[in-house]
Scaffold this motif. Structure first.
Motif, short mmCIF file in Angstrom:
data_model
loop_
_atom_site.label_atom_id
_atom_site.label_comp_id
_atom_site.label_asym_id
_atom_site.label_seq_id
_atom_site.Cartn_x
_atom_site.Cartn_y
_atom_site.Cartn_z
N ASP A 109 8.72 31.13 -30.12
CA ASP A 109 8.05 31.67 -31.09
C ASP A 109 8.98 31.41 -32.40
OD1 ASP A 109 5.74 32.23 -29.79
OD2 ASP A 109 6.28 34.17 -29.62
N ARG A 110 10.27 31.59 -32.19
CA ARG A 110 11.36 31.52 -33.23
C ARG A 110 11.43 30.02 -33.61
NH1 ARG A 110 16.20 33.60 -30.94
NH2 ARG A 110 17.07 33.21 -33.16
N VAL A 111 11.56 29.38 -32.53
CA VAL A 111 11.99 28.13 -33.08
C VAL A 111 10.46 27.32 -33.77
CG1 VAL A 111 11.98 25.57 -31.99
CG2 VAL A 111 13.57 27.46 -31.14
N ARG A 112 9.52 27.62 -33.26
CA ARG A 112 8.09 26.98 -33.97
C ARG A 112 8.20 27.60 -35.36
NH1 ARG A 112 2.98 25.35 -31.90
NH2 ARG A 112 1.43 25.76 -33.52
N ARG A 113 8.25 29.04 -35.48
CA ARG A 113 8.23 29.51 -37.12
C ARG A 113 9.28 28.67 -37.81
NH1 ARG A 113 8.11 34.29 -34.41
NH2 ARG A 113 10.10 34.82 -34.88
N ALA A 114 10.64 28.60 -37.28
CA ALA A 114 11.50 27.72 -38.12
C ALA A 114 11.19 26.47 -38.46
CB ALA A 114 12.93 28.00 -37.42
N LEU A 115 10.67 25.56 -37.35
CA LEU A 115 10.20 24.33 -37.75
C LEU A 115 9.16 24.22 -38.78
CD1 LEU A 115 10.15 23.02 -34.07
CD2 LEU A 115 11.29 22.02 -35.89
N LEU A 116 8.30 25.35 -38.65
CA LEU A 116 7.15 25.23 -39.65
C LEU A 116 7.58 25.48 -41.22
CD1 LEU A 116 4.11 27.09 -37.47
CD2 LEU A 116 4.40 24.49 -38.39
N GLU A 117 8.85 26.15 -41.21
CA GLU A 117 9.38 26.45 -42.63
C GLU A 117 10.12 25.26 -43.08
OE1 GLU A 117 11.55 30.13 -42.08
OE2 GLU A 117 9.77 31.26 -41.57
N LEU A 118 10.27 24.40 -42.27
CA LEU A 118 11.12 23.13 -42.75
C LEU A 118 10.03 22.31 -43.82
CD1 LEU A 118 12.95 21.69 -39.61
CD2 LEU A 118 13.86 22.92 -41.49
N PRO A 119 10.68 21.59 -44.83
CA PRO A 119 9.96 20.70 -45.61
C PRO A 119 9.57 19.61 -44.66
CG PRO A 119 11.95 20.96 -46.53
CD PRO A 119 11.87 21.56 -45.25
N SER A 120 8.00 19.18 -44.87
CA SER A 120 7.55 18.27 -43.77
C SER A 120 8.23 16.96 -43.58
CB SER A 120 6.07 18.03 -44.46
OG SER A 120 6.22 17.13 -45.63
N ALA A 121 9.16 16.44 -44.38
CA ALA A 121 9.67 15.19 -44.28
C ALA A 121 11.02 15.44 -43.19
CB ALA A 121 10.41 14.49 -45.36
N GLN A 122 11.70 16.67 -43.38
CA GLN A 122 12.64 17.13 -42.39
C GLN A 122 11.80 17.18 -40.93
OE1 GLN A 122 14.59 20.29 -44.08
NE2 GLN A 122 15.66 18.87 -45.90
N ARG A 123 10.85 18.03 -40.84
CA ARG A 123 10.22 18.55 -39.75
C ARG A 123 9.73 17.22 -38.81
NH1 ARG A 123 6.63 21.91 -41.46
NH2 ARG A 123 5.03 20.40 -41.78
N GLN A 124 9.24 16.00 -39.64
CA GLN A 124 8.69 14.92 -39.25
C GLN A 124 9.77 14.04 -38.52
OE1 GLN A 124 7.07 12.09 -41.80
NE2 GLN A 124 5.83 11.35 -40.64
N VAL A 125 10.98 13.95 -38.94
CA VAL A 125 11.84 13.20 -38.46
C VAL A 125 12.38 13.73 -37.13
CG1 VAL A 125 12.90 11.92 -40.34
CG2 VAL A 125 13.91 14.00 -39.85
N LEU A 126 12.53 15.30 -37.25
CA LEU A 126 12.83 15.78 -36.09
C LEU A 126 11.97 15.76 -34.61
CD1 LEU A 126 14.51 19.29 -37.66
CD2 LEU A 126 15.77 17.20 -36.62
N GLU A 127 10.71 15.83 -35.27
CA GLU A 127 9.49 15.70 -34.09
C GLU A 127 9.60 14.27 -33.52
OE1 GLU A 127 6.21 16.61 -36.66
OE2 GLU A 127 6.34 18.79 -36.14
N LEU A 128 9.85 13.17 -34.53
CA LEU A 128 9.81 11.92 -33.98
C LEU A 128 11.11 11.66 -33.00
CD1 LEU A 128 8.62 10.17 -37.09
CD2 LEU A 128 7.39 10.14 -34.87
N ALA A 129 12.22 12.42 -33.24
CA ALA A 129 13.45 12.33 -32.63
C ALA A 129 13.22 12.94 -31.22
CB ALA A 129 14.73 12.78 -33.15
N TYR A 130 12.70 14.11 -31.07
CA TYR A 130 12.58 15.07 -30.04
C TYR A 130 11.48 14.59 -29.13
CZ TYR A 130 12.68 18.82 -26.81
OH TYR A 130 12.71 19.30 -25.44
N PHE A 131 10.21 14.64 -29.73
CA PHE A 131 9.01 14.64 -28.84
C PHE A 131 8.79 13.24 -28.62
CE2 PHE A 131 8.13 18.70 -31.10
CZ PHE A 131 7.97 19.32 -29.95
N ASP A 132 9.24 12.14 -29.30
CA ASP A 132 8.93 10.87 -29.28
C ASP A 132 10.30 10.18 -28.74
OD1 ASP A 132 6.17 11.46 -29.61
OD2 ASP A 132 6.19 10.58 -31.72
N GLY A 133 11.03 10.58 -28.74
CA GLY A 133 12.46 9.89 -28.45
C GLY A 133 12.79 8.85 -29.19
N LEU A 134 12.39 8.91 -30.43
CA LEU A 134 12.92 7.74 -31.16
C LEU A 134 14.44 7.88 -31.68
CD1 LEU A 134 9.73 7.13 -33.15
CD2 LEU A 134 10.27 6.13 -31.18
N SER A 135 15.07 6.67 -32.10
CA SER A 135 16.24 6.55 -32.56
C SER A 135 16.01 6.79 -34.08
CB SER A 135 16.83 5.47 -32.11
OG SER A 135 16.32 4.47 -32.73
#
Length: 173
Positions: A109-135
Motif C-alpha cells: 500500500d505504501r509503495v502504491r501510494r508513493a508511485l501514484l504521487e510521482l509525476p506520470s513521466a517518472q512513474r511511466q519509466v519506472l513501470e516500464l523498467a520494472y514490470f516490462d523489464g525494459l532497458s
C-alpha cells in the motif's frame, strides 16, 4: 528441499503460489501462461534449491527474481510487451498473496501510494523498467525520448520514491 524433502516443496508452494501467480499474471497478462510459468519456476526451484543463498536475500525475493526473469524471457521470445499504467495493474493481489513478512500488505500500500504521487513521466519509466523489464534504451525507443531523459526520469522517480517511503517511516529507514 535440498535434502529431497517433498513436503518442503509443498510448504513452499502453499506459502508463495499466490504471490508468484499474481506477479506472473501481471507480467504475462494471461492466467494460463502464468500458471504454466509458476509451475516451471517451482520445478526449477526444486531442482536448483541448493543455489539459494540466504545471504543474498529472502526466499520470497529469490523466487520473485527467478519468476520475473523467466516471465520477461517469455515475453521477449514472443516479441510482445503490454503497456499498462499503474492504475491498470492489480497490485492488490500482491498484498493478499502471502510472503515472508507480516507487514507486507502495508508495504504494498505504501509503495502504491508513493508511485501514484510521482509525476506520470517518472512513474511511466519506472513501470516500464520494472514490470516490462525494459532497458533505458528500450524505454527511450518506446517513448520516443532520449536515453538521457529516461535515465533522468528514473533517477528522479527513484529518489522521490525513496524520500516518500522514508518520510512515511518517520525517517527511520
Amino acid at each position: 528441499m535440498a535434502c529431497g524433502d517433498t513436503d518442503s516443496l509443498g510448504d513452499l508452494h502453499d506459502r508463495y503460489v499466490g504471490l508468484l501467480l499474481a506477479t506472473a499474471i501481471r507480467i504475462l497478462g494471461n492466467r494460463r501462461e502464468a500458471e504454466d510459468l509458476v509451475h516451471d519456476v517451482l520445478m526449477e526451484v526444486w531442482q536448483k534449491c541448493a543455489d539459494y543463498d540466504p545471504g543474498r536475500g529472502s526466499v520470497r525475493t529469490w523466487l520473485l527474481v527467478r519468476l520475473r526473469s523467466r516471465a520477461l524471457d517469455r515475453c521477449r521470445r514472443a516479441g510482445r510487451f503490454r503497456v499498462e499504467t499503474l492504475e491498470d495493474r492489480d497490485l492488490d493481489d500482491l498484498g493478499q498473496a502471502g510472503g515472508d513478512e507480516p507487514g507486507q500488505r502495508l508495504d504494498h500500500d505504501r509503495v502504491r501510494r508513493a508511485l501514484l504521487e510521482l509525476p506520470s513521466a517518472q512513474r511511466q519509466v519506472l513501470e516500464l523498467a520494472y514490470f516490462d523489464g525494459l532497458s533505458a534504451t528500450e524505454i527511450a525507443e518506446r517513448l520516443a525520448v532520449p536515453v538521457g531523459t529516461v535515465k533522468s526520469r528514473t533517477a528522479a522517480g527513484l529518489a522521490k520514491l525513496r524520500a516518500a517511503l522514508h518520510a512515511e517511516d518517520g525517517g527511520d529507514r
